[in-house]
Design a protein around this motif. Structure first.
Motif, PDB file in Angstrom:
ATOM      1  N   ASN A  55       0.820  -1.211   0.000  1.00  0.00           N
ATOM      2  CA  ASN A  55       0.000   0.000   0.000  1.00  0.00           C
ATOM      3  C   ASN A  55       0.851   1.256   0.000  1.00  0.00           C
ATOM      4  O   ASN A  55       0.478   2.271  -0.597  1.00  0.00           O
ATOM      5  N   ASN A  58       1.949   1.744  -3.589  1.00  0.00           N
ATOM      6  CA  ASN A  58       0.825   2.233  -4.379  1.00  0.00           C
ATOM      7  C   ASN A  58       0.518   3.699  -4.045  1.00  0.00           C
ATOM      8  O   ASN A  58       0.207   4.498  -4.928  1.00  0.00           O
ATOM      9  N   GLY A  62       0.578   6.896  -6.525  1.00  0.00           N
ATOM     10  CA  GLY A  62      -0.628   7.707  -6.652  1.00  0.00           C
ATOM     11  C   GLY A  62      -0.367   9.194  -6.536  1.00  0.00           C
ATOM     12  O   GLY A  62      -1.179  10.010  -6.981  1.00  0.00           O
ATOM     13  N   HIS A  68      -1.922   6.418 -12.903  1.00  0.00           N
ATOM     14  CA  HIS A  68      -3.122   5.843 -12.307  1.00  0.00           C
ATOM     15  C   HIS A  68      -2.818   4.374 -12.031  1.00  0.00           C
ATOM     16  O   HIS A  68      -2.498   3.626 -12.946  1.00  0.00           O
ATOM     17  N   SER A  69      -2.880   3.981 -10.745  1.00  0.00           N
ATOM     18  CA  SER A  69      -2.524   2.605 -10.406  1.00  0.00           C
ATOM     19  C   SER A  69      -3.653   1.941  -9.626  1.00  0.00           C
ATOM     20  O   SER A  69      -4.446   2.585  -8.955  1.00  0.00           O
ATOM     21  N   LYS A  70      -3.673   0.621  -9.730  1.00  0.00           N
ATOM     22  CA  LYS A  70      -4.697  -0.192  -9.078  1.00  0.00           C
ATOM     23  C   LYS A  70      -4.043  -1.481  -8.602  1.00  0.00           C
ATOM     24  O   LYS A  70      -3.214  -2.060  -9.291  1.00  0.00           O
ATOM     25  N   THR A  72      -4.502  -5.478  -7.296  1.00  0.00           N
ATOM     26  CA  THR A  72      -5.310  -6.688  -7.239  1.00  0.00           C
ATOM     27  C   THR A  72      -4.595  -7.624  -6.279  1.00  0.00           C
ATOM     28  O   THR A  72      -3.403  -7.886  -6.451  1.00  0.00           O
TER      29      THR A  72
END
Length: 78
Positions: A55, A58, A62, A68-70, A72
Motif C-alpha cells: 500500500n 501504491n 498515486g 493511475h494505479s490499481k 489486485t
C-alpha cells in the motif's frame, strides 16, 4: 499485482521507475506495454510482501501526476 497507466510516460517514467526500484524487495516480475501511438504506457508489476509495504508503494505512485494505479490482491497468505 499492481497495474499502472502512465499518461505522457516520457514525463513520469523516471519517477515511476525510481519508486518501483525503491521497493525492489517486493517485486517478483514486471511487464511494460508502451502504446506510443496512444501516448500512454501500461505497466504490470507482480509483488509479494506485506500489505503495509504494498500500500505504501501504491500510495507513492498515486502521488505522481498522470499515473493511475490499481492493486489486485490474492486472499491467500504466504
Amino acid at each position: 499485482m499492481l497495474t499502472a497507466i502512465l499518461e505522457n510516460p516520457q514525463e513520469v517514467q523516471e519517477d515511476f521507475n525510481r519508486i518501483i526500484a525503491s521497493y525492489q524487495s517486493l517485486v517478483i516480475g514486471r511487464m511494460g506495454l508502451p502504446l506510443s501511438d496512444k501516448g500512454i504506457s501500461i505497466v504490470c508489476v507482480t509483488l509479494c510482501g506485506n500489505m503495509d509495504e504494498i500500500n505504501s508503494l501504491n500510495g507513492q505512485l498515486g502521488k505522481l501526476k498522470e499515473v493511475h494505479s490499481k492493486l489486485t490482491v490474492s486472499k491467500k497468505e504466504f
